[in-house]
Design a protein around this motif. Structure first.
Motif, PDB file in Angstrom:
ATOM      1  N   GLY A   1       0.815  -1.214   0.000  1.00  0.00           N
ATOM      2  CA  GLY A   1       0.000   0.000   0.000  1.00  0.00           C
ATOM      3  C   GLY A   1       0.844   1.257   0.000  1.00  0.00           C
ATOM      4  N   ALA A   2       1.937   1.242   0.773  1.00  0.00           N
ATOM      5  CA  ALA A   2       2.821   2.409   0.807  1.00  0.00           C
ATOM      6  C   ALA A   2       3.476   2.639  -0.548  1.00  0.00           C
ATOM      7  CB  ALA A   2       3.879   2.222   1.889  1.00  0.00           C
ATOM      8  N   VAL A   3       3.932   1.566  -1.176  1.00  0.00           N
ATOM      9  CA  VAL A   3       4.572   1.696  -2.491  1.00  0.00           C
ATOM     10  C   VAL A   3       3.582   2.235  -3.525  1.00  0.00           C
ATOM     11  CG1 VAL A   3       5.589   0.373  -4.400  1.00  0.00           C
ATOM     12  CG2 VAL A   3       6.339  -0.049  -2.050  1.00  0.00           C
ATOM     13  N   ILE A   4       2.367   1.733  -3.520  1.00  0.00           N
ATOM     14  CA  ILE A   4       1.354   2.190  -4.489  1.00  0.00           C
ATOM     15  C   ILE A   4       0.982   3.647  -4.225  1.00  0.00           C
ATOM     16  CG2 ILE A   4      -1.044   1.879  -5.231  1.00  0.00           C
ATOM     17  CD1 ILE A   4      -0.626  -1.132  -4.884  1.00  0.00           C
ATOM     18  N   ALA A   5       0.782   4.008  -2.947  1.00  0.00           N
ATOM     19  CA  ALA A   5       0.412   5.386  -2.628  1.00  0.00           C
ATOM     20  C   ALA A   5       1.536   6.344  -2.986  1.00  0.00           C
ATOM     21  CB  ALA A   5       0.072   5.492  -1.141  1.00  0.00           C
ATOM     22  N   ILE A   6       2.770   6.009  -2.662  1.00  0.00           N
ATOM     23  CA  ILE A   6       3.910   6.868  -3.011  1.00  0.00           C
ATOM     24  C   ILE A   6       4.024   6.996  -4.528  1.00  0.00           C
ATOM     25  CG2 ILE A   6       6.429   7.040  -2.953  1.00  0.00           C
ATOM     26  CD1 ILE A   6       6.257   5.847  -0.102  1.00  0.00           C
ATOM     27  N   GLY A   7       3.815   5.878  -5.235  1.00  0.00           N
ATOM     28  CA  GLY A   7       3.829   5.923  -6.695  1.00  0.00           C
ATOM     29  C   GLY A   7       2.758   6.847  -7.230  1.00  0.00           C
ATOM     30  N   GLY A   8       1.586   6.844  -6.601  1.00  0.00           N
ATOM     31  CA  GLY A   8       0.516   7.746  -7.017  1.00  0.00           C
ATOM     32  C   GLY A   8       0.858   9.204  -6.752  1.00  0.00           C
TER      33      GLY A   8
END
Length: 72
Positions: free
Chosen positions: A60-67
């Motif tokens: 979730g952190a990786v996806i949110a940071i990517g967003g």
């Protein structure tokens, strides 16, 4: 697309934290005895493994940071 990534990331972060802090569980039902159409069952609460929560937090952190970092 950017907003979708952020929302999915935050949802995974929240769900992962929920599991890690011990609130994630599910129920299983076992048939103990069955004679004809009558049966005796038992329902058990089982905890979701903690590693699934940790994985949810990391992904979730990786996806949110990517967003957040995505241009557009």
């Amino acid at each position: 697309m950017r907003a979708v990534l952020i929302i999915i990331g935050i949802i995974l972060l929240g769900a992962g934290a929920w599991v890690v802090f011990g609130h994630g569980s599910y129920q299983t039902t076992d048939t103990l005895v069955q004679i004809g159409s009558a049966k005796v069952t038992a329902t058990h609460d089982k905890a979701v493994p903690e590693w699934i929560g940790v994985a949810g937090i990391i992904i979730g952190a990786v996806i949110a940071i990517g967003g957040f970092l995505k241009k557009g």
